[in-house]
Write a protein that holds these residues in place. Sequence first.
Motif, PDB file in Angstrom:
ATOM      1  N   MET A   1     -31.417 -10.514  38.107  1.00 50.31           N
ATOM      2  CA  MET A   1     -31.982 -10.568  39.462  1.00 50.31           C
ATOM      3  C   MET A   1     -32.703 -11.893  39.650  1.00 50.31           C
ATOM      4  O   MET A   1     -33.431 -12.351  38.788  1.00 50.31           O
ATOM      5  N   GLY A 130     -25.839  -1.810  39.572  1.00 49.55           N
ATOM      6  CA  GLY A 130     -26.735  -2.172  38.480  1.00 49.55           C
ATOM      7  C   GLY A 130     -26.076  -2.366  37.137  1.00 49.55           C
ATOM      8  O   GLY A 130     -26.760  -2.535  36.122  1.00 49.55           O
ATOM      9  N   SER A 133     -26.885  -5.558  35.123  1.00 45.28           N
ATOM     10  CA  SER A 133     -28.238  -5.688  34.590  1.00 45.28           C
ATOM     11  C   SER A 133     -28.295  -5.349  33.108  1.00 45.28           C
ATOM     12  O   SER A 133     -29.138  -5.876  32.376  1.00 45.28           O
ATOM     13  N   SER A 138     -32.400  -7.420  33.540  1.00 42.27           N
ATOM     14  CA  SER A 138     -32.948  -7.361  34.900  1.00 42.27           C
ATOM     15  C   SER A 138     -34.413  -6.973  34.831  1.00 42.27           C
ATOM     16  O   SER A 138     -34.820  -5.905  35.276  1.00 42.27           O
ATOM     17  N   THR A 258     -32.588 -17.268  36.833  1.00 43.16           N
ATOM     18  CA  THR A 258     -32.381 -15.946  36.264  1.00 43.16           C
ATOM     19  C   THR A 258     -33.441 -15.694  35.187  1.00 43.16           C
ATOM     20  O   THR A 258     -33.552 -16.468  34.229  1.00 43.16           O
TER      21      THR A 258
END
Length: 290
Positions: A1, A130, A133, A138, A258
């Motif tokens: 994210m 998701g 992730s 994440s 990131t």
Amino acid sequence: MVLPRQPTTILHPATMLDALQFDFMQNALMAGILVSIACGIIGTFVVVNRIVFISGGIAHAAYGGIGLGYFFQFNPIWGAIAFGLISALGMGWVEQQTKQRGDTLIGVMWAIGMAIGIILIDFTEGYKAGLESYLFGSILAVPRSDLWLMFGVDCVIIALIALLYKELLAISFDPVFATTRNLPVRSLYLVLVGLIALTVVMVMQIVGLIMVIALLTIPAAIASQWQKKITAMMGLASLLGISFTTTGLWLSYRFNLTSGATIILVSGIAYLLSLGLKAYGDRQSTQPEA
């Protein structure tokens, strides 16, 4: 994210404080602290026992549990914990019983776990939200409920290490001596790899399974360069992990990077600097006086 881009003006200390007004940044910072404590403690044993590669094997095998969670529609973290523990205990038991090469077993578990996870995800209908992730981490999306899970894992790790510290120390440095003292070496080893599995699943949420080895071992590897006592190594490794995750979060917020990769990059640079400083100090200490 990735966070919304911030204006690239002169850096100032208030930047991170401003970021902490957001709930997800508070959760991310707390997650980084909790994970760093676990990595500092367990990572020290990983480095001392020279089983760094096993953490990566467990992480990739745990991907099967993530696929299981998506397929049966429950929290993939619980599936990762179950698969991680089963894989870790399986690796440890087979290695102890058959005396096969550890890297071969890790490779087999690695491949099987990943394959099961991918196939189960293929069978899962609908959009897999998701999923990336778990591959790339994440930390900015860690919910408060997972923080309680991380806290619980930390408590389990600290309690077991405190209870079995002398025994784990014995099997780490002299397993033959531990055997002569009638210590259950195989059982203790399985406990250790089980704790590694729990820690690996925690780290996956922060930096993803692709970079899990780095956060688990780099702080401990740096600490081992400057400390010889195990408890001191654990403490220093935990503090280093906290500083790396905090710095990485700040840089990712400031420059729209990131978060997981930034944390690992900060850790890697710190390791290289520490290696250089240690080599320079050793060289200076061996030079004859004028």
